[in-house]
Design a protein around this motif. Structure first.
Motif, short mmCIF file in Angstrom:
data_model
loop_
_atom_site.label_atom_id
_atom_site.label_comp_id
_atom_site.label_asym_id
_atom_site.label_seq_id
_atom_site.Cartn_x
_atom_site.Cartn_y
_atom_site.Cartn_z
N ASP A 153 0.99 -3.50 5.68
CA ASP A 153 -0.17 -3.67 6.57
C ASP A 153 -0.70 -2.28 6.95
N LEU A 154 -1.70 -1.84 6.24
CA LEU A 154 -2.22 -0.48 6.38
C LEU A 154 -2.78 -0.21 7.78
N GLU A 155 -3.59 -1.11 8.29
CA GLU A 155 -4.21 -0.92 9.61
C GLU A 155 -3.15 -0.84 10.71
N LYS A 156 -2.19 -1.74 10.67
CA LYS A 156 -1.12 -1.75 11.67
C LYS A 156 -0.29 -0.48 11.57
N ARG A 157 0.03 -0.06 10.35
CA ARG A 157 0.86 1.13 10.18
C ARG A 157 0.18 2.39 10.71
N LEU A 158 -1.12 2.50 10.50
CA LEU A 158 -1.86 3.65 11.02
C LEU A 158 -1.81 3.66 12.55
N LYS A 159 -1.95 2.50 13.17
CA LYS A 159 -1.86 2.41 14.64
C LYS A 159 -0.47 2.81 15.13
N GLU B 129 -4.77 10.91 10.32
CA GLU B 129 -5.97 10.27 9.77
C GLU B 129 -5.67 9.79 8.36
N LEU B 130 -6.02 8.56 8.07
CA LEU B 130 -5.84 8.01 6.74
C LEU B 130 -6.87 8.65 5.81
N TYR C 121 0.82 -1.21 0.00
CA TYR C 121 0.00 0.00 0.00
C TYR C 121 0.86 1.26 0.00
N TYR D 173 -5.45 5.79 -0.05
CA TYR D 173 -4.46 4.73 -0.27
C TYR D 173 -4.66 4.06 -1.62
N TYR E 143 0.03 5.24 0.95
CA TYR E 143 -1.04 5.93 1.65
C TYR E 143 -0.69 7.39 1.88
#
Length: 92
Positions: free
Chosen positions: A21-27, A45-46, A3, A49, A5
């Motif tokens: 890993d988009l979700e993990k990276r945002l966290k 905030e995302l 991804y 992507y 983003y």
């Protein structure tokens, strides 16, 4: 999947990155353990992507997006979804 983003930081600036890993990276970004740039601009905030099959493709696209002006990045984020490739996702 790979991804590229764009994040909107708390000060209104935009940050572009790459991840598998988009979700993990945002966290990670929001926990203050992400890029140095985002650590001082939390929360993030995302807002956009794109998905790519290979890391090479994603990193090439990340570089291209980073070369855009802020105005061009905003246009990319706001582009009419029906006119773009299905690899591109706009988060609202």
């Amino acid at each position: 999947m790979n991804y590229v983003y764009i994040l909107k930081c708390s000060d209104g600036t935009l940050y572009t990155g790459y991840t598998k890993d988009l979700e993990k990276r945002l966290k990670v970004h929001n926990a203050g353990r992400g890029a140095r740039y985002t650590r001082a601009r939390l929360p993030v905030e995302l807002v956009y992507y794109e998905e790519y099959e290979t890391k090479c493709e994603a990193m090439r696209r990340e570089y291209a997006i980073k070369q855009l002006t802020r105005k061009e990045k905003i246009q990319l984020i706001c582009k009419n979804f029906s006119q773009v490739d299905n690899k591109i996702h706009i988060i609202q």
